[in-house]
Write a protein that holds these residues in place. Sequence first.
Motif, short mmCIF file in Angstrom:
data_model
loop_
_atom_site.label_atom_id
_atom_site.label_comp_id
_atom_site.label_asym_id
_atom_site.label_seq_id
_atom_site.Cartn_x
_atom_site.Cartn_y
_atom_site.Cartn_z
N PRO A 110 37.72 46.46 45.17
CA PRO A 110 37.09 46.66 43.86
C PRO A 110 37.13 45.39 43.01
O PRO A 110 38.16 44.72 42.92
CB PRO A 110 37.90 47.78 43.24
N VAL A 111 35.99 45.07 42.42
CA VAL A 111 35.84 43.90 41.56
C VAL A 111 34.96 44.31 40.38
O VAL A 111 33.93 44.97 40.56
CB VAL A 111 35.17 42.72 42.32
N GLU A 112 35.37 43.90 39.18
CA GLU A 112 34.54 44.11 37.99
C GLU A 112 34.11 42.76 37.46
O GLU A 112 34.89 41.80 37.43
CB GLU A 112 35.32 44.89 36.94
N GLN A 113 32.85 42.69 37.02
CA GLN A 113 32.27 41.44 36.50
C GLN A 113 32.02 41.59 35.01
O GLN A 113 31.51 42.60 34.55
CB GLN A 113 30.97 41.13 37.23
N TYR A 114 32.34 40.53 34.28
CA TYR A 114 32.08 40.42 32.84
C TYR A 114 31.20 39.19 32.65
O TYR A 114 31.54 38.11 33.16
CB TYR A 114 33.39 40.27 32.07
N THR A 115 30.09 39.34 31.95
CA THR A 115 29.08 38.28 31.90
C THR A 115 28.77 37.86 30.47
O THR A 115 28.54 38.71 29.61
CB THR A 115 27.79 38.75 32.58
N TYR A 116 28.76 36.56 30.24
CA TYR A 116 28.36 35.97 28.97
C TYR A 116 27.19 35.01 29.22
O TYR A 116 27.05 34.47 30.32
CB TYR A 116 29.51 35.16 28.36
N LEU A 117 26.41 34.78 28.19
CA LEU A 117 25.34 33.77 28.23
C LEU A 117 24.42 33.95 29.44
O LEU A 117 24.12 33.00 30.17
CB LEU A 117 25.93 32.36 28.21
N ASP A 118 23.96 35.19 29.64
CA ASP A 118 23.02 35.50 30.73
C ASP A 118 23.53 35.03 32.09
O ASP A 118 22.76 34.58 32.93
CB ASP A 118 21.64 34.90 30.44
N GLY A 119 24.84 35.11 32.30
CA GLY A 119 25.41 34.78 33.60
C GLY A 119 25.92 33.37 33.74
O GLY A 119 26.46 33.02 34.79
N LYS A 120 25.78 32.53 32.71
CA LYS A 120 26.31 31.16 32.81
C LYS A 120 27.84 31.17 32.84
O LYS A 120 28.46 30.27 33.39
CB LYS A 120 25.81 30.30 31.65
N VAL A 121 28.44 32.21 32.24
CA VAL A 121 29.89 32.39 32.30
C VAL A 121 30.15 33.79 32.84
O VAL A 121 29.66 34.78 32.30
CB VAL A 121 30.54 32.25 30.90
N ARG A 122 30.88 33.84 33.96
CA ARG A 122 31.20 35.14 34.57
C ARG A 122 32.69 35.21 34.87
O ARG A 122 33.28 34.26 35.36
CB ARG A 122 30.40 35.33 35.86
N HIS A 123 33.25 36.35 34.55
CA HIS A 123 34.65 36.63 34.86
C HIS A 123 34.68 37.73 35.90
O HIS A 123 33.98 38.74 35.76
CB HIS A 123 35.41 37.08 33.61
N PHE A 124 35.49 37.55 36.94
CA PHE A 124 35.63 38.56 37.99
C PHE A 124 37.06 39.05 38.03
O PHE A 124 37.99 38.28 38.31
CB PHE A 124 35.21 37.98 39.35
N LYS A 125 37.22 40.32 37.72
CA LYS A 125 38.52 41.00 37.73
C LYS A 125 38.71 41.58 39.13
O LYS A 125 38.02 42.52 39.51
CB LYS A 125 38.51 42.10 36.67
N LEU A 126 39.64 40.98 39.89
CA LEU A 126 39.90 41.41 41.26
C LEU A 126 41.00 42.46 41.22
O LEU A 126 42.19 42.14 41.16
CB LEU A 126 40.31 40.21 42.12
N ILE A 127 40.61 43.71 41.23
CA ILE A 127 41.53 44.82 41.02
C ILE A 127 42.49 44.96 42.20
O ILE A 127 42.08 45.06 43.35
CB ILE A 127 40.75 46.12 40.76
N GLY A 128 43.80 44.95 41.87
CA GLY A 128 44.83 45.11 42.88
C GLY A 128 45.17 43.86 43.65
O GLY A 128 46.00 43.90 44.56
N GLU A 129 44.56 42.74 43.32
CA GLU A 129 44.79 41.50 44.07
C GLU A 129 45.83 40.62 43.39
O GLU A 129 46.00 40.67 42.17
CB GLU A 129 43.48 40.72 44.22
N GLY A 130 46.50 39.80 44.19
CA GLY A 130 47.56 38.94 43.69
C GLY A 130 47.15 37.50 43.49
O GLY A 130 45.95 37.17 43.47
N HIS A 131 48.14 36.63 43.38
CA HIS A 131 47.91 35.23 43.05
C HIS A 131 47.20 34.45 44.15
O HIS A 131 46.43 33.55 43.87
CB HIS A 131 49.26 34.55 42.73
N SER A 132 47.44 34.79 45.39
CA SER A 132 46.88 34.00 46.49
C SER A 132 45.48 34.43 46.90
O SER A 132 44.91 33.88 47.83
CB SER A 132 47.82 34.06 47.71
#
Length: 150
Positions: A110-132
Motif C-alpha cells: 500500500p502506497v498513498e500519494q500526496y500531490t502539489y503543483l499539478d504533480g511537480k511535488v509528490r509525496h509517497f507514503k509507503l505504508i508499513g515500510e521501514g528505513h531501508s
Amino acid sequence: AFPMVSSLISPQYHDSSFWKATVSAAAGDANVYDTAVVPVFDDDFEYAHFHGTEDGALKYEGQSPGPGFLGGADVIAAQETDFLWAQAMGYTGPQLDDSAGVSVGTDAKPVEQYTYLDGKVRHFKLIGEGHSTGPGHEVVREIIRDTILG
C-alpha cells in the motif's frame, strides 16, 4: 529528484527558511548550516519523496530530538518536508491533510500519494515500510520508471 527517506532536519530548515552550509565539513564532521537560502528550481524540475511509515531511523511523523547519528537535530515530518518544498516551488495553499492521500499502491504494497503543483511535488507514503525501503519496492520502482520515461 527522488529522495528516499530524506526528511528535512532542523539545521536545514528553521525560522521559516532553508539553510545551507557555506563550507562542506570534513569527512565524519557535521556540516554547519549557516546561510539562509531561497531555493531556485528549473521550470521542468520535479520532486518525488518516498518515506516508510515504520521508519525507525527517521520517523515518518518527525521527531524531536532526532536520532543520535544526526546529533539530535529535529527531524521534520515527511509530509511537512514535502509541503515546505512545494512552498519553495511556489505553492501557496495549505498543507494537505493525511486523509488527502490517494491510493496508488497494491494490496500487498500500500502506497498513498500526496500531490502539489499539478504533480511537480509528490509525496509517497509507503505504508508499513521501514528505513531501508527504496528502489527494490515494486511500486516505488514503477513510479520512478514512469516519471523518467514518461
